[in-house]
Scaffold this motif. Sequence first.
Motif, PDB file in Angstrom:
ATOM      1  N   VAL A 179      35.308  26.516  71.285  1.00 56.74           N
ATOM      2  CA  VAL A 179      36.306  26.678  72.356  1.00 56.74           C
ATOM      3  C   VAL A 179      36.256  28.096  72.906  1.00 56.74           C
ATOM      4  CG1 VAL A 179      38.782  26.706  72.871  1.00 56.74           C
ATOM      5  CG2 VAL A 179      37.821  24.851  71.521  1.00 56.74           C
ATOM      6  N   GLU A 180      36.039  29.045  72.029  1.00 56.87           N
ATOM      7  CA  GLU A 180      35.956  30.454  72.444  1.00 56.87           C
ATOM      8  C   GLU A 180      34.762  30.692  73.378  1.00 56.87           C
ATOM      9  OE1 GLU A 180      34.836  34.448  70.071  1.00 56.87           O
ATOM     10  OE2 GLU A 180      36.198  33.098  69.049  1.00 56.87           O
ATOM     11  N   GLU A 187      42.748  30.872  79.696  1.00 61.21           N
ATOM     12  CA  GLU A 187      41.444  30.800  80.365  1.00 61.21           C
ATOM     13  C   GLU A 187      40.369  31.655  79.697  1.00 61.21           C
ATOM     14  OE1 GLU A 187      38.751  29.338  82.988  1.00 61.21           O
ATOM     15  OE2 GLU A 187      40.820  28.709  82.804  1.00 61.21           O
ATOM     16  N   ASN A 188      40.642  32.924  79.487  1.00 54.80           N
ATOM     17  CA  ASN A 188      39.599  33.829  78.982  1.00 54.80           C
ATOM     18  C   ASN A 188      40.051  34.567  77.735  1.00 54.80           C
ATOM     19  OD1 ASN A 188      37.673  33.291  81.002  1.00 54.80           O
ATOM     20  ND2 ASN A 188      38.744  34.637  82.415  1.00 54.80           N
ATOM     21  N   TYR A 189      40.476  33.851  76.736  1.00 50.34           N
ATOM     22  CA  TYR A 189      40.908  34.499  75.501  1.00 50.34           C
ATOM     23  C   TYR A 189      39.697  34.968  74.707  1.00 50.34           C
ATOM     24  CZ  TYR A 189      42.408  35.163  70.746  1.00 50.34           C
ATOM     25  OH  TYR A 189      42.598  35.698  69.505  1.00 50.34           O
ATOM     26  N   LYS A 190      39.739  36.219  74.293  1.00 48.60           N
ATOM     27  CA  LYS A 190      38.695  36.776  73.430  1.00 48.60           C
ATOM     28  C   LYS A 190      39.380  37.399  72.226  1.00 48.60           C
ATOM     29  CE  LYS A 190      35.520  37.756  77.169  1.00 48.60           C
ATOM     30  NZ  LYS A 190      34.792  38.758  77.919  1.00 48.60           N
ATOM     31  N   LYS A 223      36.209  20.774  75.495  1.00 48.17           N
ATOM     32  CA  LYS A 223      37.276  21.726  75.151  1.00 48.17           C
ATOM     33  C   LYS A 223      38.551  20.981  74.768  1.00 48.17           C
ATOM     34  CE  LYS A 223      39.934  25.681  76.783  1.00 48.17           C
ATOM     35  NZ  LYS A 223      40.145  26.654  77.841  1.00 48.17           N
ATOM     36  N   LYS A 224      38.894  19.956  75.545  1.00 45.86           N
ATOM     37  CA  LYS A 224      40.088  19.172  75.232  1.00 45.86           C
ATOM     38  C   LYS A 224      39.962  18.493  73.869  1.00 45.86           C
ATOM     39  CE  LYS A 224      41.346  18.296  80.023  1.00 45.86           C
ATOM     40  NZ  LYS A 224      41.393  17.309  81.109  1.00 45.86           N
TER      41      LYS A 224
END
Length: 184
Positions: A107-108, A51-54, A21-22
């Motif tokens: 990332v998603e 943290e939990n972006y959608k 992710k980084k």
Amino acid sequence: MRAKLYFNSNDDRMRSIEVAKKLFLSYLGLCEHYELLPAVIKPILEKLNKENYKPSREEKVQMYRASKIAEDEATNLDAKWKQGSKNKRDAFKSLMIFKCFGAETDVEMIPQEMEMLKFRNKLETDTEFKKQYDAEMAKPRPKPYFYKLDDTKGNIPDPNDPKNQVRTADLKAQGGPHGHICGP
């Protein structure tokens, strides 16, 4: 020690995902710095750190359309370069832009994978949770049922209405599930 090397634990996988992710976010940040980041991704980039972006449906549609355009451009420039065009820089640039969409998608998806790994870890470490899970999995699954669609109404009927439910045996007698949708 060797066994751990070949059979990674969830902790190792979780750390690897965090590093990935980084790296994806670093790639997107560098693309933004060099002004290669597609305009569709720019507003999403800050939200990806949460943290939990959608993304919304509209954002997904815009991303898909823009990614297809970027993919076509990258494919066309790559084909021209392979045919002898001297414009290698544009081909590489378009490929980098196209890869931004893949990085954003990856990332998603990371929070979902982390959630699955945490669940698997809990199954392996918490015996009470494992017993509850096994008991739930041992229960018989409900039989599927089907609903008839009425073309004259132009909508899907109420699934809880018994007159709309068709049993699997009835479907076999009718020659299959054509024209029906499966219920839960």
